[in-house]
Design an enzyme around this catalytic site. Structure first.
Site, PDB file in Angstrom:
ATOM      1  N   GLU B 436    -142.518  54.477 -28.235  1.00 19.42           N
ATOM      2  CA  GLU B 436    -142.886  55.814 -29.711  1.00 19.42           C
ATOM      3  C   GLU B 436    -142.664  56.355 -30.408  1.00 19.42           C
ATOM      4  O   GLU B 436    -142.587  57.416 -31.021  1.00 19.42           O
ATOM      5  CB  GLU B 436    -141.903  56.852 -27.688  1.00 19.42           C
ATOM      6  N   ASN B 439    -137.836  54.544 -35.029  1.00 19.31           N
ATOM      7  CA  ASN B 439    -137.894  56.203 -36.500  1.00 19.31           C
ATOM      8  C   ASN B 439    -137.372  55.891 -37.493  1.00 19.31           C
ATOM      9  O   ASN B 439    -138.019  56.592 -38.351  1.00 19.31           O
ATOM     10  CB  ASN B 439    -136.393  56.243 -35.853  1.00 19.31           C
TER      11      ASN B 439
END
Lengths: 253, 627
Positions: B436, B439
């Site tokens: 998703e 980072n």
């Protein structure tokens, strides 16, 4: 078709390690997780089973206690009870409430609601009284089936298998009757989240013992509540002779 | 002097009846009509966006949000126990991990429990919970079984979230109750073999049929959670769109609701993964799938926006989930520390262990504070939470990794054993730094989005400065702000918002925000547009932003604890103090490092090292044992 009244008590959760209050008047309940008495969950489940078999037409969950008792009524409603009655007792009256009071309340409600069956847990895990079912039956002068392991409807009434010390005992009772649920009667279902939401919309009536004409003035006084004694540390003995010697010394043999 | 300028400005502004006066705190310039070009400045309500301008907008962070009304609170509290009970009594995370799948009976129970439609409105059979309430349940998922968490999250947090957010009435009616109550799984299909972080480059294509009633979908997707079980998928594909203004044809991404029953939808075998093994992950193939035009989601050509909105919307859930995971790890570690005796003492007595336990709890506290700040702002209707959500995803996933790792360390050899369950959690939570939005990409996203916002302000100021006579209010405000920051007076003051005990720590955060704004400006002046290529610097800036957000949310939450006189207030205060010391030091270092010559030189050297190694195809040293 009959109406079933189920007693549900709010107790300190079984997983909580109970602590005695410093003033020894009882156990700490503030900020402690509470839930429905596990034996009462079994009672609710049995009532729902009766309804699913079309033996019962309506299930009324009753709890006697402070405002928070409504939580366990909601749980019963989420499991499948139809409506709830909260009999509000709080403060000192609640701290010293005994099965004699609760049984009178349940008896009066059973008559008011025209219930045909009362099911309660065999005992609550907080005070372990194991008296409410028996006393309620006595107040109403109804037959009782305690420590139920199996409940079957017959034309004449109920066939009840009871858990007794030596094994199982089967009895027949007529209806109306008072039953108390033992551990192996059934496995209670889980309240699902959508049912919890629906339970919020089910009716919940609040009454006081006074409305029911029941006097809940304390009849007992708690003198002291004590922690169980801490187990003494053991000691290793080198051989059997030494062990026998120690036992004699302690006056055990 | 400053005061004089201000009062003069005020008079003048009154005369021109333009609301310049509010510019100092919140450049609310909507009413300026005169010079539209120079006065159109988009203002964000986001706290993090505004620190890129060196400003503090307190509304979203102070006081700590408290959006749930009594009924909503009671509702979620009544759901917590039964939800937890499912995990303690029916589900077994280690069994799921061992089998690399979740039992059918367990899944059925989850459906019955209502866990697949937590945010779906009640009229479609869902629980209709808000984000904050959803977050509370996510915590339980995180504490018990991340595989189940991903199965549920892939279904509702991304799988059909698009239908909730963008669906037409008809689409909602058709799909939502199925997806909530009829055991129909959903999935979100964006990633492709050649398109990971660069989501705009997907190759799956949908071509409109000649009659205009269908799209024909072709392509393949990889690493799709629930890919093997989903019957309804949100699929993203390139479509040809005609620019209405120029008539030019261009590829734009469009989102589709695709049913397996359309035909031509197949999937590969479940992938063998490091963790979250029981969550089903597969490739999904689309071979001439006929998708009705009614199944376009969010409008043709808007797919990229749809995808980003869904992902943004789901990100806060990861913070809440991992806050729960950390609680589990902390509990395991503390149980051990309380009982394990070495060298004649419980190991909790040793500084080495104490420091770990404190640090773990501070990170958990900050993660949880972020998650519920964001969820509550979302529930309040805020639309601009994307920076905060990205930060909380980065912070939560890295904190959880650290906390779980340290829990294993505290347990020592015991922690390395399967039985302790921490090794599974470590494997399971590793994915959170990757999926998703990795980072690394999210760090760039945070820095660049913020910088872009600051740049728009700078351009605006530039124009204002070119014509100071007409824009006297703006110019003088800006001058006075800069004068006060440069002489160290500071324009940011946390004191009205935080507990007296925390004032010194609020000052640290305020200093960071001021230096942050200045650093952004300095970078813009130095690099201009080319800042987008300075990833080393953007990363440092982003880290500084993350530290600032962690300080602000904990300062706010601890102040709330004190105000409400919570029994844990002192503890929360202590954790906040330590966090502020650590985060502000790190933040200041990172900000200085965005422009310090020594750091820039170091970065150059690191660039060179990486280049050499990549050219060599591996380690580029001469072994010490060599002829």
């Amino acid at each position: 078709m009959s109406r079933v009244l189920v007693g549900v008590k709010r107790v300190v959760d079984y997983a909580v390690k109970v602590r005695v209050k410093p003033d020894k008047t009882g156990v700490v309940t503030e900020g402690v997780k509470h839930s429905m008495n596990p034996f009462d969950e079994i009672a609710v489940e049995e009532a729902i089973k009766l309804k699913e078999k079309k033996i019962a037409s309506e299930i009324i969950a009753v709890s006697v206690g402070p405002t928070q008792s409504q939580e366990v009524i909601r749980t019963a409603l989420a499991m499948g009870a139809d409506r709830g009655v909260h009999v509000e007792v709080s403060g000192k009256d609640y701290d010293l409430l005994q099965p004699i009071h609760v049984s009178k309340i349940l008896a009066k409600l059973a008559l008011d609601e025209k219930a045909d069956l009362i099911i309660v847990g065999k005992q609550a895990i907080d005070d372990d009284s194991n008296q409410t079912a028996q006393m309620t039956a006595a107040v109403l002068d109804w037959p009782q089936g305690t420590f139920c392991n199996k409940v079957e409807k017959t034309d004449a009434g109920l066939n009840i298998t009871r858990e007794i010390d030596g094994g199982l005992e089967t009895i027949k009772t007529k209806i109306p009757a008072v039953l108390s649920a033992d551990l192996r009667l059934n496995t209670p279902r889980y309240a699902t989240l959508p049912n919890i939401m629906k339970a919020k919309k089910k009716p919940l009536k609040k009454v006081t013992p006074k409305d029911l004409g029941v006097d809940t003035t304390p009849r007992i006084e708690v003198v002291s509540v004590e922690e169980p004694p801490v187990r003494q540390a053991g000691a290793l003995v080198p051989d059997v002779d030494a062990l026998v010697g120690k036992l004699k010394e302690g006056g055990h043999i | 002097m400053i005061r004089l300028i201000r009062s003069y400005k005020f008079l003048r502004l009154r005369k021109t009846s333009v609301q310049y006066f509010s510019a100092r705190t919140n450049m609310d310039l909507k009413d300026i009509k005169s010079d539209t070009k120079s006065s159109q400045l988009k203002n964000s309500s986001s706290f993090m966006m505004n620190i890129f301008r060196g400003k503090m907008l307190s509304a979203e962070v102070f006081p700590y949000p408290d959006v749930l009304v009594a009924d909503e609170k009671e509702l979620i509290l009544s759901l917590v126990d039964p939800f937890e009970k499912f995990f303690t009594e029916i589900n077994s995370a280690s069994r799921n991990d061992e089998n690399s799948s979740i039992d059918g009976t367990v899944l059925n129970k989850l459906w019955e429990l209502g866990a697949f439609g937590i945010q779906v409105p009640e009229k479609y059979g869902g629980l209709g919970l808000g984000n904050t309430q959803y977050g509370r349940l996510c915590e339980i998922l995180g504490a018990n079984d991340l595989s189940v968490g991903i199965t549920l999250g892939a279904h509702q947090s991304i799988g059909f979230k698009g239908i909730l957010l963008f669906g037409t009435q008809q689409q909602k009616e058709k799909y939502l109750s199925k997806l909530t109550t009829e055991k129909v799984y959903a999935a979100f299909a964006l990633t492709e073999p050649s398109s990971g972080s660069d989501a705009g480059s997907i190759r799956t294509r949908a071509v409109k049929s000649d009659d205009g009633n269908y799209f024909i979908l072709n392509g393949s997707k990889i690493w799709i959670s629930n890919g093997g079980v989903a019957d309804v998928m949100t699929v993203f594909a390139q479509t040809e769109q005609v620019d209405l203004a120029t008539g030019e044809k261009k590829d734009r991404v469009t989102a589709f609701i695709v049913e397996r029953s359309f035909g031509g939808v197949t999937n590969g075998p479940p992938e063998k993964k490091m963790g979250i093994k029981a969550s089903n992950t597969t490739e999904v193939y689309f071979d001439n799938v006929k998708v009705p035009i009614d199944n376009v989601l969010g409008g043709e050509g808007n797919g990229f926006k749809v995808a980003m909105t869904i992902l943004n919307n789901g990100r806060f859930g990861m913070g809440a989930t991992l806050a729960g995971t950390m609680k589990f790890c902390i509990q395991k570690a503390v149980e051990h520390a309380n009982n394990r005796v070495q060298f004649g003492k419980k190991i909790k007595e040793y500084g080495c262990i104490q420091e770990k336990i404190s640090q773990m709890n501070i990170l958990q506290y900050a993660t949880e504070s972020m998650a519920y700040t964001i969820s509550q702002n979302m529930d309040k209707g805020s639309k601009e939470y994307h920076l905060e959500a990205a930060i909380s995803k980065i912070f939560a996933s890295e904190s959880a990794w650290y906390v779980c790792d340290e829990a294993i360390q505290i347990l020592g050899g015991m922690g390395y054993m399967k039985e302790a369950e921490l090794e599974r959690v470590l494997r399971d939570l590793r994915i959170f730094r990757i999926f998703e939005g990795t980072n690394d990409i999210l760090r760039l996203f945070v820095a660049l989005t913020g910088i872009q916002y600051a740049a728009s302000n700078l351009k605006f100021l530039q124009r204002a400065f070119k014509n100071p006579a007409n824009n006297f209010g703006i110019v003088s405000t800006e001058i006075s702000r800069r004068v006060s920051t440069s002489i160290g007076l500071g324009t940011i003051d946390f004191n009205p918002h935080i507990a007296p005990e925390l004032q010194n720590y609020g000052k640290k955060a305020a200093n960071c925000i001021e230096l942050f704004g200045k650093s952004v400006e300095r970078l813009l002046v130095r690099y201009g547009k080319n800042i987008i290529n300075e990833q080393y610097i953007l990363k440092r800036l982003s880290n500084a932003a993350i530290d600032i957000y962690s300080m602000v949310v904990t300062l706010s939450r601890a102040s709330r604890a004190i105000k409400l006189n919570l029994p844990t207030a002192q503890h929360e205060l202590n954790m906040t103090k330590v966090l502020c010391i650590q985060a502000s030091n790190r933040c200041m270092d990172n900000l200085r490092n965005t422009s310090a010559e020594s750091e820039l030189e170091m970065i150059d050297v690191m660039e060179e090292i990486a280049r050499e190694v990549c050219n060599k195809g591996g380690v580029n040293t001469t072994h010490v044992i060599t002829n």
